[in-house]
Write a protein that holds these residues in place. Structure first.
Motif, PDB file in Angstrom:
ATOM      1  N   GLU A 137      -7.318  -4.507  19.748  1.00  0.00           N
ATOM      2  CA  GLU A 137      -6.440  -5.271  20.638  1.00  0.00           C
ATOM      3  C   GLU A 137      -4.999  -4.784  20.488  1.00  0.00           C
ATOM      4  N   ASP A 138      -4.185  -5.050  21.514  1.00  0.00           N
ATOM      5  CA  ASP A 138      -2.804  -4.557  21.536  1.00  0.00           C
ATOM      6  C   ASP A 138      -1.933  -5.220  20.469  1.00  0.00           C
ATOM      7  N   TYR A 139      -2.154  -6.500  20.244  1.00  0.00           N
ATOM      8  CA  TYR A 139      -1.321  -7.252  19.314  1.00  0.00           C
ATOM      9  C   TYR A 139      -2.184  -8.000  18.306  1.00  0.00           C
ATOM     10  N   PHE A 140      -1.516  -8.416  17.227  1.00  0.00           N
ATOM     11  CA  PHE A 140      -2.206  -9.100  16.136  1.00  0.00           C
ATOM     12  C   PHE A 140      -1.396 -10.319  15.710  1.00  0.00           C
ATOM     13  N   LEU A 141      -2.066 -11.444  15.547  1.00  0.00           N
ATOM     14  CA  LEU A 141      -1.433 -12.656  15.042  1.00  0.00           C
ATOM     15  C   LEU A 141      -2.263 -13.203  13.891  1.00  0.00           C
ATOM     16  N   GLN A 142      -1.623 -13.402  12.736  1.00  0.00           N
ATOM     17  CA  GLN A 142      -2.265 -14.051  11.596  1.00  0.00           C
ATOM     18  C   GLN A 142      -1.609 -15.415  11.393  1.00  0.00           C
ATOM     19  N   ILE A 143      -2.442 -16.465  11.408  1.00  0.00           N
ATOM     20  CA  ILE A 143      -1.933 -17.820  11.200  1.00  0.00           C
ATOM     21  C   ILE A 143      -2.887 -18.572  10.276  1.00  0.00           C
ATOM     22  N   ASP A 144      -2.456 -19.750   9.852  1.00  0.00           N
ATOM     23  CA  ASP A 144      -3.322 -20.662   9.136  1.00  0.00           C
ATOM     24  C   ASP A 144      -4.035 -21.567  10.135  1.00  0.00           C
ATOM     25  N   SER A 145      -4.958 -22.376   9.635  1.00  0.00           N
ATOM     26  CA  SER A 145      -5.806 -23.179  10.521  1.00  0.00           C
ATOM     27  C   SER A 145      -5.235 -24.556  10.799  1.00  0.00           C
ATOM     28  N   HIS A 146      -3.947 -24.756  10.517  1.00  0.00           N
ATOM     29  CA  HIS A 146      -3.292 -26.041  10.776  1.00  0.00           C
ATOM     30  C   HIS A 146      -1.953 -25.747  11.443  1.00  0.00           C
ATOM     31  N   CYS A 147      -2.018 -25.475  12.752  1.00  0.00           N
ATOM     32  CA  CYS A 147      -0.836 -25.075  13.520  1.00  0.00           C
ATOM     33  C   CYS A 147      -0.825 -25.752  14.889  1.00  0.00           C
ATOM     34  N   ARG A 148       0.353 -25.753  15.500  1.00  0.00           N
ATOM     35  CA  ARG A 148       0.516 -26.137  16.895  1.00  0.00           C
ATOM     36  C   ARG A 148       1.374 -25.080  17.575  1.00  0.00           C
ATOM     37  N   PHE A 149       1.302 -25.050  18.911  1.00  0.00           N
ATOM     38  CA  PHE A 149       1.901 -23.942  19.649  1.00  0.00           C
ATOM     39  C   PHE A 149       2.743 -24.429  20.826  1.00  0.00           C
ATOM     40  N   ALA A 150       3.807 -23.687  21.106  1.00  0.00           N
ATOM     41  CA  ALA A 150       4.658 -23.964  22.257  1.00  0.00           C
ATOM     42  C   ALA A 150       3.997 -23.417  23.522  1.00  0.00           C
ATOM     43  N   PRO A 151       4.339 -23.953  24.697  1.00  0.00           N
ATOM     44  CA  PRO A 151       3.793 -23.411  25.949  1.00  0.00           C
ATOM     45  C   PRO A 151       4.088 -21.918  26.092  1.00  0.00           C
TER      46      PRO A 151
ATOM     47  N   ASN B 213      -5.364 -26.371  20.824  1.00  0.00           N
ATOM     48  CA  ASN B 213      -3.963 -26.338  21.210  1.00  0.00           C
ATOM     49  C   ASN B 213      -3.492 -24.910  21.470  1.00  0.00           C
ATOM     50  N   MET B 214      -3.921 -23.972  20.622  1.00  0.00           N
ATOM     51  CA  MET B 214      -3.556 -22.572  20.807  1.00  0.00           C
ATOM     52  C   MET B 214      -3.995 -22.063  22.174  1.00  0.00           C
ATOM     53  N   ILE B 215      -5.228 -22.357  22.525  1.00  0.00           N
ATOM     54  CA  ILE B 215      -5.787 -21.854  23.785  1.00  0.00           C
ATOM     55  C   ILE B 215      -5.182 -22.582  24.979  1.00  0.00           C
ATOM     56  N   GLU B 216      -5.026 -23.896  24.864  1.00  0.00           N
ATOM     57  CA  GLU B 216      -4.499 -24.676  25.984  1.00  0.00           C
ATOM     58  C   GLU B 216      -3.042 -24.345  26.291  1.00  0.00           C
ATOM     59  N   GLU B 217      -2.279 -23.946  25.272  1.00  0.00           N
ATOM     60  CA  GLU B 217      -0.866 -23.632  25.493  1.00  0.00           C
ATOM     61  C   GLU B 217      -0.628 -22.166  25.829  1.00  0.00           C
ATOM     62  N   ALA B 218      -1.656 -21.331  25.731  1.00  0.00           N
ATOM     63  CA  ALA B 218      -1.486 -19.910  26.053  1.00  0.00           C
ATOM     64  C   ALA B 218      -1.278 -19.720  27.551  1.00  0.00           C
ATOM     65  N   GLU B 219      -0.437 -18.751  27.903  1.00  0.00           N
ATOM     66  CA  GLU B 219      -0.242 -18.460  29.327  1.00  0.00           C
ATOM     67  C   GLU B 219      -1.488 -17.820  29.921  1.00  0.00           C
ATOM     68  N   ASN B 220      -2.142 -16.965  29.138  1.00  0.00           N
ATOM     69  CA  ASN B 220      -3.349 -16.278  29.614  1.00  0.00           C
ATOM     70  C   ASN B 220      -4.410 -16.312  28.522  1.00  0.00           C
TER      71      ASN B 220
ATOM     72  N   PRO C  19      12.015 -14.597  14.187  1.00  0.00           N
ATOM     73  CA  PRO C  19      12.144 -14.953  15.605  1.00  0.00           C
ATOM     74  C   PRO C  19      13.150 -16.088  15.794  1.00  0.00           C
ATOM     75  N   HIS C  20      13.810 -16.085  16.919  1.00  0.00           N
ATOM     76  CA  HIS C  20      14.875 -17.060  17.181  1.00  0.00           C
ATOM     77  C   HIS C  20      14.423 -18.198  18.088  1.00  0.00           C
ATOM     78  N   LYS C  21      13.154 -18.206  18.459  1.00  0.00           N
ATOM     79  CA  LYS C  21      12.638 -19.239  19.353  1.00  0.00           C
ATOM     80  C   LYS C  21      11.484 -19.986  18.695  1.00  0.00           C
ATOM     81  N   LEU C  22      11.329 -21.249  19.085  1.00  0.00           N
ATOM     82  CA  LEU C  22      10.212 -22.057  18.605  1.00  0.00           C
ATOM     83  C   LEU C  22       8.929 -21.631  19.310  1.00  0.00           C
ATOM     84  N   MET C  23       7.941 -21.218  18.532  1.00  0.00           N
ATOM     85  CA  MET C  23       6.658 -20.816  19.118  1.00  0.00           C
ATOM     86  C   MET C  23       5.470 -21.431  18.406  1.00  0.00           C
ATOM     87  N   VAL C  24       5.629 -21.697  17.096  1.00  0.00           N
ATOM     88  CA  VAL C  24       4.527 -22.193  16.275  1.00  0.00           C
ATOM     89  C   VAL C  24       5.055 -23.279  15.340  1.00  0.00           C
TER      90      VAL C  24
END
Length: 445
Positions: free
Chosen positions: A106-120, A25-32, A237-242
């Protein structure tokens, strides 16, 4: 940053059936997707067949810490999997620390757990929000508890954002967090970090690495203190992303596998609680709540700002476990922009949180009985003098109860006093509609 900006994603996964759906889901919803470098500490049985069955292409094996690891490709994203048998795990922060060794500037860093979903286009949105904060902070960080989801064919995803707030201290004196809904057209300054969602500049990995000896509890407030004193500022953050899967009652947990029995059977070197004892010493040393600190090595506080100033901004005295009343009432503040007039003035503004998470057997007391007018909950000192007395309706006391398992419940009792008080025991008693006072249940505070 342009669309060519790169992103390092850190995931610690412990026997989690949601790992592969999360990756896809993370990869499929990523813009790039091509800009994603994902690293996973995979604490499982080390059989890679589920990755292959899910459509991941095995690119090249590689060596990491003398262990054969696997590099997969999926829709142009690169996924590095560091396999660890779950009996050799040493906790969540240890797993995150293993992953951080794969960071490649890498320019940016994201730490998450292994049970997530992502916005487009989630990663582009995160970058856009982070960059919008540069005028207010040199090193902004986005973090919060994401709204929940429940996996399935028709996933239920909550449609709100939340901000982190103070939720008391646990029985070991470690600050706990919770979240409250947040509705604002822009990010809001905050004083806390949520380990399951941290988005920052890539150098966060190098400047504030996870402490591998912090087992689980206390990782968030300790990392927040280290990060803020190193120059990072936190924003909701003020927007739904995860989205995050919170229930997971049937999922294996490290404390279930790393039990006393597992140690006796020779499956693990230490039971989970032995790791946790070490972690508590390190947390107390970083937060300066002990008179006997241990050497935490490179996992110490930063040098850009002081721990005392961090406590001023939070409205929390870690050592005395006292907080500003605005943390637990009204808007439930999580950040004070202005420093106090003086240390003495700040101390005078704080109050003491008296809190007990009382573990009870279901056969000891029945809060569901329908013959009760009200419940007496009293806290008493050593002289049998009442320190605090509550009178709860059945509905009110049930709101304080958490279901633990088939045999146990947990009752949360909290009250605030100007200073620490001598609390010795707690008594719970129903006042019955027809018979007056019922049986008294007494427990140590």
């Amino acid at each position: 940053m342009t669309s060519e900006a790169t992103l390092f994603v850190s995931i610690a996964s412990y026997r989690d059936p949601e790992l592969i759906p999360t990756l896809r889901n993370m990869i499929e919803e990523a813009e790039n997707p091509a800009r994603l470098h994902i690293a996973v500490c995979w604490q499982d049985d080390c059989d890679i067949k589920p990755f292959l069955d899910a459509g991941f292409s095995l690119l090249t094996p590689f060596q990491h810490n003398e262990t054969e690891c696997f590099r997969f490709g999926y829709r142009q994203a690169q996924i590095e999997v560091l396999p660890v048998h779950y009996y050799t795990s040493q906790g969540a922060c240890w797993a995150r620390y293993q992953v951080e060794a794969r960071y490649q500037q890498e320019d940016y860093f994201l730490q998450i757990d292994s049970h997530c979903r992502f916005a487009p286009q989630w990663e582009s949105t995160m970058i856009e929000i982070l960059e919008s904060l540069r005028g207010q902070s040199k090193w902004p960080v986005l973090s919060t508890y994401p709204p929940g989801y429940v996996p399935g064919e028709n996933e239920d995803r909550k449609q709100h954002v939340s901000r982190l707030i103070f939720n008391g201290f646990n029985n070991n004196g470690i600050l706990r967090l919770t979240a409250t809904r947040y509705n604002n057209p822009e990010p809001k300054r905050c004083g806390y970090l949520a380990a399951g969602f941290v988005f920052a500049d890539g150098h966060f990995v190098s400047n504030v690495p996870n402490d591998p000896q912090i087992f689980f509890m206390g990782e968030e407030i300790t990392m927040a203190a280290r990060a803020w004193t190193s120059g990072y500022d936190f924003w909701t953050p003020h927007k739904l992303m995860v989205w995050h899967y919170y229930a997971r009652k049937s999922s294996p947990k490290v404390w279930g596998d790393h039990s006393n029995k597992a140690k006796t059977d020779g499956l693990v070197d230490k039971a989970w609680w032995e790791h946790d004892l070490v972690a508590r010493e390190r947390i107390a040393s970083v937060l300066q709540t002990t008179d006997n600190p241990v050497d935490v090595g490179k996992w110490k506080l930063g040098t850009h700002r002081s721990l005392q100033d961090y406590q001023y901004h939070l409205g929390v005295d870690f050592r005395e476990k006292r907080v500003h009343p605005a943390l637990v009432s009204g808007e439930k503040e999580s950040w004070f922009n202005e420093l106090p007039e003086s240390h003495e003035h700040w101390l005078q503004s704080l109050q003491h949180i008296n809190e007990k998470l009382l573990r009870l057997k279901r056969d000891e007391i029945d809060f569901n009985r329908n013959d009760v007018d009200w419940w007496h909950v009293g806290i008493y000192d050593k002289n049998n003098t009442a320190v605090k007395v509550f009178q709860y309706s059945t509905k009110e006391i049930k709101a304080q109860v958490k279901e633990l398992d088939d045999k146990h419940i947990e009752l949360k009792v909290r009250f605030i006093t100007p200073l620490s008080v001598d609390t010795n025991n707690i008594r719970i008693c129903p006042y019955l509609t027809d018979n007056g006072w019922g049986d008294v249940l007494e427990k140590p505070w």
